[in-house]
Design a protein around this motif. Structure first.
Motif, short mmCIF file in Angstrom:
data_model
loop_
_atom_site.label_atom_id
_atom_site.label_comp_id
_atom_site.label_asym_id
_atom_site.label_seq_id
_atom_site.Cartn_x
_atom_site.Cartn_y
_atom_site.Cartn_z
N THR A 83 0.83 -1.21 0.00
CA THR A 83 0.00 0.00 0.00
C THR A 83 0.87 1.26 0.00
N GLU A 84 2.02 1.20 0.62
CA GLU A 84 2.92 2.36 0.63
C GLU A 84 3.34 2.76 -0.78
N ASP A 85 3.38 1.80 -1.69
CA ASP A 85 3.76 2.08 -3.07
C ASP A 85 2.59 2.57 -3.91
N LEU A 86 1.39 2.47 -3.38
CA LEU A 86 0.19 2.85 -4.13
C LEU A 86 -0.41 4.18 -3.69
N ILE A 87 -0.25 4.52 -2.44
CA ILE A 87 -0.99 5.62 -1.84
C ILE A 87 -0.84 6.95 -2.60
N ASP A 88 0.32 7.21 -3.16
CA ASP A 88 0.55 8.49 -3.86
C ASP A 88 0.13 8.48 -5.32
N VAL A 89 -0.29 7.33 -5.84
CA VAL A 89 -0.62 7.26 -7.27
C VAL A 89 -2.07 6.86 -7.55
N ILE A 90 -2.87 6.75 -6.51
CA ILE A 90 -4.26 6.34 -6.70
C ILE A 90 -5.20 7.54 -6.53
N SER A 91 -6.42 7.38 -7.00
CA SER A 91 -7.42 8.44 -6.89
C SER A 91 -7.91 8.59 -5.45
N GLU A 92 -8.51 9.72 -5.17
CA GLU A 92 -9.10 9.95 -3.85
C GLU A 92 -10.19 8.92 -3.58
N GLN A 93 -10.98 8.61 -4.59
CA GLN A 93 -12.03 7.60 -4.42
C GLN A 93 -11.44 6.26 -4.03
N GLU A 94 -10.37 5.86 -4.70
CA GLU A 94 -9.74 4.58 -4.38
C GLU A 94 -9.21 4.58 -2.95
N ARG A 95 -8.67 5.72 -2.50
CA ARG A 95 -8.19 5.83 -1.12
C ARG A 95 -9.34 5.64 -0.13
N VAL A 96 -10.49 6.24 -0.43
CA VAL A 96 -11.65 6.15 0.44
C VAL A 96 -12.18 4.71 0.48
N PHE A 97 -12.14 4.02 -0.64
CA PHE A 97 -12.70 2.68 -0.74
C PHE A 97 -11.81 1.57 -0.17
N GLY A 98 -10.59 1.91 0.25
CA GLY A 98 -9.68 0.88 0.76
C GLY A 98 -9.00 1.31 2.05
N ASN A 99 -8.23 0.41 2.61
CA ASN A 99 -7.45 0.69 3.81
C ASN A 99 -5.98 0.69 3.41
N TYR A 100 -5.42 1.89 3.29
CA TYR A 100 -4.05 2.03 2.81
C TYR A 100 -3.07 2.30 3.93
N ASP A 101 -3.35 1.78 5.12
CA ASP A 101 -2.40 1.88 6.22
C ASP A 101 -1.12 1.15 5.84
N SER A 102 -0.06 1.42 6.58
CA SER A 102 1.23 0.76 6.34
C SER A 102 1.14 -0.74 6.55
N ASN A 103 2.04 -1.44 5.89
CA ASN A 103 2.18 -2.90 6.04
C ASN A 103 0.93 -3.66 5.57
N ARG A 104 0.29 -3.13 4.54
CA ARG A 104 -0.85 -3.81 3.91
C ARG A 104 -0.52 -3.98 2.42
N TYR A 105 -1.43 -4.66 1.72
CA TYR A 105 -1.22 -4.96 0.30
C TYR A 105 -2.43 -4.55 -0.51
N GLY A 106 -2.17 -4.05 -1.70
CA GLY A 106 -3.23 -3.71 -2.63
C GLY A 106 -3.24 -4.71 -3.77
N TRP A 107 -4.35 -5.42 -3.89
CA TRP A 107 -4.52 -6.37 -4.99
C TRP A 107 -5.11 -5.57 -6.14
N ILE A 108 -4.37 -5.43 -7.20
CA ILE A 108 -4.81 -4.62 -8.34
C ILE A 108 -5.66 -5.50 -9.25
N LEU A 109 -6.89 -5.02 -9.47
CA LEU A 109 -7.90 -5.81 -10.17
C LEU A 109 -8.26 -5.21 -11.52
N ASP A 110 -8.73 -6.07 -12.44
CA ASP A 110 -9.13 -5.63 -13.78
C ASP A 110 -10.12 -6.64 -14.33
#
Length: 132
Positions: A83-110
């Motif tokens: 999540t630390e690698d994603l937080i600065d490159v995602i939209s505000e909506q995406e931030r609101v819809f997820g938990n981007y605290d430290s030591n977590r993972y973002g599964w990128i979906l398509d």
């Protein structure tokens, strides 16, 4: 096929393509198709928050008609990042819809695809198997 159970409304947000990153406390090596299961629990409080309200308004979804305890679609996991690698490159909506605290993972979906709900399916923790 592997499946994952999500509390509502996050399962529906993913299938609608409104939420493109699922945040978890754990990573996965899984890539490719995954089934999305809407658990029986609904976090009703989020339906009054602006980003959620706007997203659901487009689709006519309310806390009273959101589908639960059902397989509702599938998508693909294309990558997993800290999540630390994603937080600065995602939209505000995406931030609101997820938990981007430290030591977590973002599964990128398509490749989101809704299906006719398969109802009364019991979910499970973690990744689990479902045979369509």
């Amino acid at each position: 096929m592997k499946a994952i159970t999500l509390i509502q409304p996050w399962a529906t947000l993913i299938i609608l393509g409104e939420k493109k990153i699922e945040t978890r406390s754990w990573s996965t090596n899984l890539r490719g198709e995954i089934a999305i299961h809407a658990g029986k629990k609904i976090d009703k409080s989020v339906f009054e928050k602006p980003y959620y309200r706007e997203a659901f308004k487009k689709y006519g979804i309310t806390v009273d008609n959101i589908i639960t305890s059902s397989l509702i679609g599938r998508c693909k996991i294309v990558d997993v990042k800290k999540t630390e690698d994603l937080i600065d490159v995602i939209s505000e909506q995406e931030r609101v819809f997820g938990n981007y605290d430290s030591n977590r993972y973002g599964w990128i979906l398509d490749d989101f695809e809704a299906i006719e709900p398969i109802r009364n399916v019991k979910g499970m923790l973690g990744l689990w198997n479902y045979n369509f």
